[in-house]
Design a protein around this motif. Sequence first.
Motif, PDB file in Angstrom:
ATOM      1  N   GLU A 252      11.007   5.429  27.651  1.00 34.36           N
ATOM      2  CA  GLU A 252      10.847   6.302  28.835  1.00 34.36           C
ATOM      3  C   GLU A 252      11.242   5.972  29.957  1.00 34.36           C
ATOM      4  OE1 GLU A 252      10.255   9.650  28.053  1.00 34.36           O
ATOM      5  OE2 GLU A 252      10.290   9.025  26.062  1.00 34.36           O
ATOM      6  N   GLY A 253      11.020   4.618  30.452  1.00 36.63           N
ATOM      7  CA  GLY A 253      11.549   4.199  31.574  1.00 36.63           C
ATOM      8  C   GLY A 253      13.231   4.163  31.718  1.00 36.63           C
ATOM      9  N   GLN A 254      13.558   3.724  30.820  1.00 35.10           N
ATOM     10  CA  GLN A 254      15.096   3.535  30.780  1.00 35.10           C
ATOM     11  C   GLN A 254      15.564   4.970  30.808  1.00 35.10           C
ATOM     12  OE1 GLN A 254      15.030   1.095  27.063  1.00 35.10           O
ATOM     13  NE2 GLN A 254      16.507  -0.219  28.151  1.00 35.10           N
ATOM     14  N   LYS A 255      15.004   5.891  30.033  1.00 36.78           N
ATOM     15  CA  LYS A 255      15.449   7.272  30.056  1.00 36.78           C
ATOM     16  C   LYS A 255      15.365   7.872  31.465  1.00 36.78           C
ATOM     17  CE  LYS A 255      14.244   8.357  25.178  1.00 36.78           C
ATOM     18  NZ  LYS A 255      13.513   8.998  24.280  1.00 36.78           N
ATOM     19  N   GLY A 256      14.424   7.584  32.124  1.00 35.26           N
ATOM     20  CA  GLY A 256      14.171   7.917  33.495  1.00 35.26           C
ATOM     21  C   GLY A 256      15.387   7.671  34.418  1.00 35.26           C
ATOM     22  N   ALA A 257      15.487   6.232  34.208  1.00 31.85           N
ATOM     23  CA  ALA A 257      16.424   5.331  35.207  1.00 31.85           C
ATOM     24  C   ALA A 257      17.899   5.793  34.970  1.00 31.85           C
ATOM     25  CB  ALA A 257      16.220   4.107  34.995  1.00 31.85           C
ATOM     26  N   THR A 258      18.149   6.305  33.684  1.00 34.73           N
ATOM     27  CA  THR A 258      19.318   6.623  33.361  1.00 34.73           C
ATOM     28  C   THR A 258      19.749   8.059  33.903  1.00 34.73           C
ATOM     29  OG1 THR A 258      19.289   5.444  31.205  1.00 34.73           O
ATOM     30  CG2 THR A 258      21.011   7.216  31.494  1.00 34.73           C
ATOM     31  N   LYS A 259      18.752   9.062  34.036  1.00 35.69           N
ATOM     32  CA  LYS A 259      18.621  10.273  34.512  1.00 35.69           C
ATOM     33  C   LYS A 259      18.938  10.350  35.815  1.00 35.69           C
ATOM     34  CE  LYS A 259      16.286  14.864  34.745  1.00 35.69           C
ATOM     35  NZ  LYS A 259      16.868  15.076  36.113  1.00 35.69           N
ATOM     36  N   ASP A 260      18.292   9.355  36.647  1.00 34.60           N
ATOM     37  CA  ASP A 260      18.525   9.057  38.076  1.00 34.60           C
ATOM     38  C   ASP A 260      19.841   8.655  38.174  1.00 34.60           C
ATOM     39  OD1 ASP A 260      15.703   9.592  38.604  1.00 34.60           O
ATOM     40  OD2 ASP A 260      15.442   7.444  38.655  1.00 34.60           O
ATOM     41  N   ALA A 285      21.066  -2.569  30.030  1.00 33.86           N
ATOM     42  CA  ALA A 285      21.456  -1.381  29.161  1.00 33.86           C
ATOM     43  C   ALA A 285      21.654   0.023  29.959  1.00 33.86           C
ATOM     44  CB  ALA A 285      20.448  -1.220  28.234  1.00 33.86           C
ATOM     45  N   VAL A 286      20.697   0.148  31.007  1.00 40.02           N
ATOM     46  CA  VAL A 286      20.810   1.148  31.857  1.00 40.02           C
ATOM     47  C   VAL A 286      22.222   1.137  32.921  1.00 40.02           C
ATOM     48  CG1 VAL A 286      19.587   2.349  33.595  1.00 40.02           C
ATOM     49  CG2 VAL A 286      18.207   1.676  31.912  1.00 40.02           C
ATOM     50  N   ALA A 287      22.345  -0.233  33.290  1.00 41.34           N
ATOM     51  CA  ALA A 287      23.596  -0.406  33.990  1.00 41.34           C
ATOM     52  C   ALA A 287      24.735   0.041  33.331  1.00 41.34           C
ATOM     53  CB  ALA A 287      23.527  -1.585  34.630  1.00 41.34           C
ATOM     54  N   LEU A 288      24.857  -0.239  31.954  1.00 44.68           N
ATOM     55  CA  LEU A 288      26.116   0.032  31.401  1.00 44.68           C
ATOM     56  C   LEU A 288      26.047   1.382  31.189  1.00 44.68           C
ATOM     57  CD1 LEU A 288      25.736  -2.690  27.993  1.00 44.68           C
ATOM     58  CD2 LEU A 288      26.699  -2.880  30.603  1.00 44.68           C
ATOM     59  N   VAL A 289      25.310   2.308  31.124  1.00 46.81           N
ATOM     60  CA  VAL A 289      25.480   3.547  31.330  1.00 46.81           C
ATOM     61  C   VAL A 289      26.340   4.277  32.487  1.00 46.81           C
ATOM     62  CG1 VAL A 289      24.304   5.860  31.613  1.00 46.81           C
ATOM     63  CG2 VAL A 289      23.532   4.180  29.895  1.00 46.81           C
ATOM     64  N   GLY A 290      25.978   3.430  33.541  1.00 48.56           N
ATOM     65  CA  GLY A 290      26.805   3.793  34.669  1.00 48.56           C
ATOM     66  C   GLY A 290      28.351   3.049  34.546  1.00 48.56           C
ATOM     67  N   ILE A 291      28.369   2.107  34.047  1.00 48.44           N
ATOM     68  CA  ILE A 291      29.763   1.498  33.771  1.00 48.44           C
ATOM     69  C   ILE A 291      30.384   2.684  32.804  1.00 48.44           C
ATOM     70  CG2 ILE A 291      30.879  -0.403  32.681  1.00 48.44           C
ATOM     71  CD1 ILE A 291      28.685  -2.165  33.748  1.00 48.44           C
ATOM     72  N   TYR A 292      29.786   3.126  31.910  1.00 45.16           N
ATOM     73  CA  TYR A 292      30.300   4.052  30.837  1.00 45.16           C
ATOM     74  C   TYR A 292      30.882   5.429  31.412  1.00 45.16           C
ATOM     75  CZ  TYR A 292      31.144   7.335  27.189  1.00 45.16           C
ATOM     76  OH  TYR A 292      31.654   8.101  26.191  1.00 45.16           O
TER      77      TYR A 292
END
Length: 668
Positions: A252-260, A285-292
């Motif tokens: 849930e924490g990763q999902k929240g940070a990804t949404k941010d 893993a969350v940082a890779l979302v931004g890179i993507y």
Amino acid sequence: MQLTSLKFISEKRERDFNKLNIYTLEELVGHFPRDYLDLRKVTLLKDAYHNDVILTKCEVLNVETNRYSRRPFVKALCQQGGYIFTAIWFNQPYVAAKLKIGEYLFYGRVSNKYGMGCQMTNPSFEPTEKNNNLKGLVPVYSLSGGLTQGVVRSAIRQALAKVPKVSHIPVPMQKKYALMPLSEAYRKVHCPECAEDVRLGSERIALEEYFLLIAAFKVIKGGRDEARLRRYNVTVGELREFIARFPFEFTEGQKGATKDIFDSLNSPRRMNMLLQGDVGSGKTAVALVGIYMAVKSGFQAAMLAPTEVLARQNAELIKRYFPEYNVSTLTGSTSAAEKREIKKGLADGEINIVCGTHAVIQSDVTFKELAFAVCDEQHRFGVAQRSSLLEKGDGCDVLVMSATPIPRTLSLIFYGDLDVATIKDKPLSRQDISTSIIPERKYGDMLKYVSEQAKLGNQTYFVCPKIEGDDEGTVMSVSELFEELQTKMPDVRLALLHGKMKDREKNDVMFAFKNKQYDCLVSTTVIEVGVDVPDATTMIIYNAERFGLSQLHQLRGRVGRGDKKSYCFLLMGTDSDEARERLGILKNCSDGFEIAEADLKMRGGGDFLGTRQSGKMLSEIKNLRFPVETIFTAKAIVDDAFSGSLDINALSRIAVEKYRALADVTLN
């Protein structure tokens, strides 16, 4: 004023001060004590317990020197009321010329193991009748080169008289809040008569420093947001498809940070965000979302790490999840031919993602269109270095990551120029690490356990707080520990690692340990940065009471990164109730944010905040002990000063100049 204007400060001693980044008298008075010796009570040896650090009076009966052993030493035979004991100094041959037959005061750690006779190792000493230093509350400073505590104390006392400190807080605010004169505060810290002097002086100096920092934030940020220069075109559906590449479900924490991050990258202003989370919370893993989102939109991305080992580890990870993109690694050890090829690929856009160290921010590295930059282990980079990365991409979005949890109450002050996203939970697959405080009598059993684990293919970290032992002989150096372990575990493959080694040497050792060429790594805290060694299952920390709880938690997080049960063993250099209480918190808690809150309450704001600043930010107050309320008082004074009718233009210039590196980042 130059340091050589002081008595007894030669050009050679000035160079020794320079090694501590002290070049002026102003910087000298800002060199605060790292500790104090309480020499107000003389203790009899018969009343001292093993490992106690005491001041005692004795008679030196005989002095002998051995220059030919593996570790040259000077040994003194002493007596106290008929009680015979020895004092020994390793690698300090000059002691023989200073120590004569007669009565002395000794200060140091008592060793009385197994009833084999009392000994003090590397104690400070002074003739009883000439005692000028071993009395009262005596400051202890960090040293370099040939500097001694006596030289530094004398120099600072002289400097205090020559350069009185003047406060930058407006006079009306000083009167309104009844603030102590700044010069008096410096004198209380360096020349205290009692512990209360240290407390009051530290709070006042910290208040001044945080006042300037918060004022700089207020001026620099100014309520302005930078406009976004490029748009991302990744949909929610495409983002979900990318996240499905991971072999685990986001917490849930990763999902929240990804949404941010998703919301920020789709907002009309440039992103400047801190992503903080506990060890193993899944920040990368969350940082890779931004890179993507950047590379999917046709732009470039960069990920900076403080070490080559970590940069290559990041590159391996990114290649796994971005097989359709061109990923390169740029570090100091990259060959000249490879560097030319990588720089060309970044400039013409053929390389989509680059992972690297400081080599990425060199002036000859250019990007076609850098849109997203990640700075891993944020506290290991100077703010000016992050500014250099930002200059590579006009309007570049920035995500800085920190595995050092900071209490939520301080986030807006400590990271005043950043939005903050927090991951509070951990992946279900992340194991808790069993933590124990190991008593002296179990030390041999612990080493036997390590040897057995090595035969099973499991690796161990041994962490020591010092590269070199201290003047009082109270801390074993990492080199001494390495030699001791070689003797006690001859069949175990040991490697040595510390901060004075060259970068290439450190990288080679870490690569070799990661590749299981060694069973154990004996190191200082340079291993705190997050390199994954899946077979490292045991962390052993010596003199654990000398570390902050948050730092101990970071060190503990170096193990337990595979699927094997892992352990952290804490060894204490003192048996004080306070140290045992602090370490008990770590033993019974695995939540980094809870530990950070406890650390803050027990250690005060100086240790907790000062060591987390980048570059020279707040470096002046890192040794001070003060309550966190001091920071909130500083914020209140800033708000009061800026909201009133005072002319704060001069103050604004001073504050911004003081934190120029901070301004470079936030105004870029």
